[in-house]
Design an enzyme around this catalytic site. Structure first.
Site, PDB file in Angstrom:
ATOM      1  N   LYS A  14       0.844  -1.195   0.000  1.00  0.00           N
ATOM      2  CA  LYS A  14       0.000   0.000   0.000  1.00  0.00           C
ATOM      3  C   LYS A  14       0.876   1.241   0.000  1.00  0.00           C
ATOM      4  CE  LYS A  14      -1.903  -1.760   3.790  1.00  0.00           C
ATOM      5  NZ  LYS A  14      -2.757  -1.934   4.967  1.00  0.00           N
ATOM      6  N   ALA A  98      10.294   0.159   3.112  1.00  0.00           N
ATOM      7  CA  ALA A  98      10.010   1.055   1.990  1.00  0.00           C
ATOM      8  C   ALA A  98       8.777   1.909   2.251  1.00  0.00           C
ATOM      9  CB  ALA A  98       9.822   0.243   0.710  1.00  0.00           C
ATOM     10  N   GLY A 102       4.133  -3.309   4.268  1.00  0.00           N
ATOM     11  CA  GLY A 102       4.280  -4.758   4.098  1.00  0.00           C
ATOM     12  C   GLY A 102       3.832  -5.534   5.321  1.00  0.00           C
ATOM     13  N   GLY A 103       4.290  -5.138   6.513  1.00  0.00           N
ATOM     14  CA  GLY A 103       3.902  -5.830   7.741  1.00  0.00           C
ATOM     15  C   GLY A 103       2.427  -5.678   8.053  1.00  0.00           C
ATOM     16  N   ASP A 137      -2.903   1.257   9.989  1.00  0.00           N
ATOM     17  CA  ASP A 137      -2.904   0.984   8.552  1.00  0.00           C
ATOM     18  C   ASP A 137      -3.131  -0.487   8.213  1.00  0.00           C
ATOM     19  OD1 ASP A 137      -0.449   0.185   9.545  1.00  0.00           O
ATOM     20  OD2 ASP A 137       0.691   0.891   7.832  1.00  0.00           O
TER      21      ASP A 137
END
Length: 141
Positions: A14, A98, A102-103, A137
């Protein structure tokens, strides 16, 4: 209905297009208003029934950061009352650190996948509420 023993979920990376801190939540977390966009970069999250709670990242050059995925699994089991475990295997594709969630995306995939794996029939609202307790998130409408 057949009992599932394994589920694979794709977790999209995202991008955060806008972010505002709008308050402070209990526990010291910030209340955020975000505009996020899923992109076509995915991680593959494979969940298998297990008596234990395990996480593996085969081929990854970094050690698994278990916080979000473990919290997601524990939140799911706590909410549903199921006495079970899950083996989580994540095939990483998102660049580490980045800022592409991801997590958080992996944690969301764990919640969605466990719902399917264990046939819990939780609504998307329930899954988003569980995700929001893990990180602002994690839920992405």
């Amino acid at each position: 209905m057949a009992r599932l023993n394994c589920v694979t979920i794709l977790a999209p990376a995202k991008l955060n297009l806008a972010l505002d801190v709008v308050g402070l939540l209990p526990g010291g977390y910030h209340d955020l208003d975000m505009t996020m966009q899923a992109i076509t970069l995915y991680e593959r999250v494979v969940l298998r029934r297990s008596p234990y709670l395990n996480l593996r990242l085969p081929g990854s050059l970094v050690a698994p950061i278990t916080k979000h995925c473990h919290q997601a699994a524990l939140a799911f089991f706590d909410y549903t009352g199921l006495l079970a475990g899950v083996d989580i295997t994540i095939y990483k594709n998102t660049p580490v650190r980045a800022g592409m969630a991801g997590g958080s995306a992996d944690a969301a995939a764990v919640l969605v996948g466990m719902n399917e794996l264990y046939g819990a029939h939780l609504s998307m609202s329930e899954l988003c509420a569980l995700g929001a307790k893990i990180g602002a998130d994690v839920p992405l409408p």
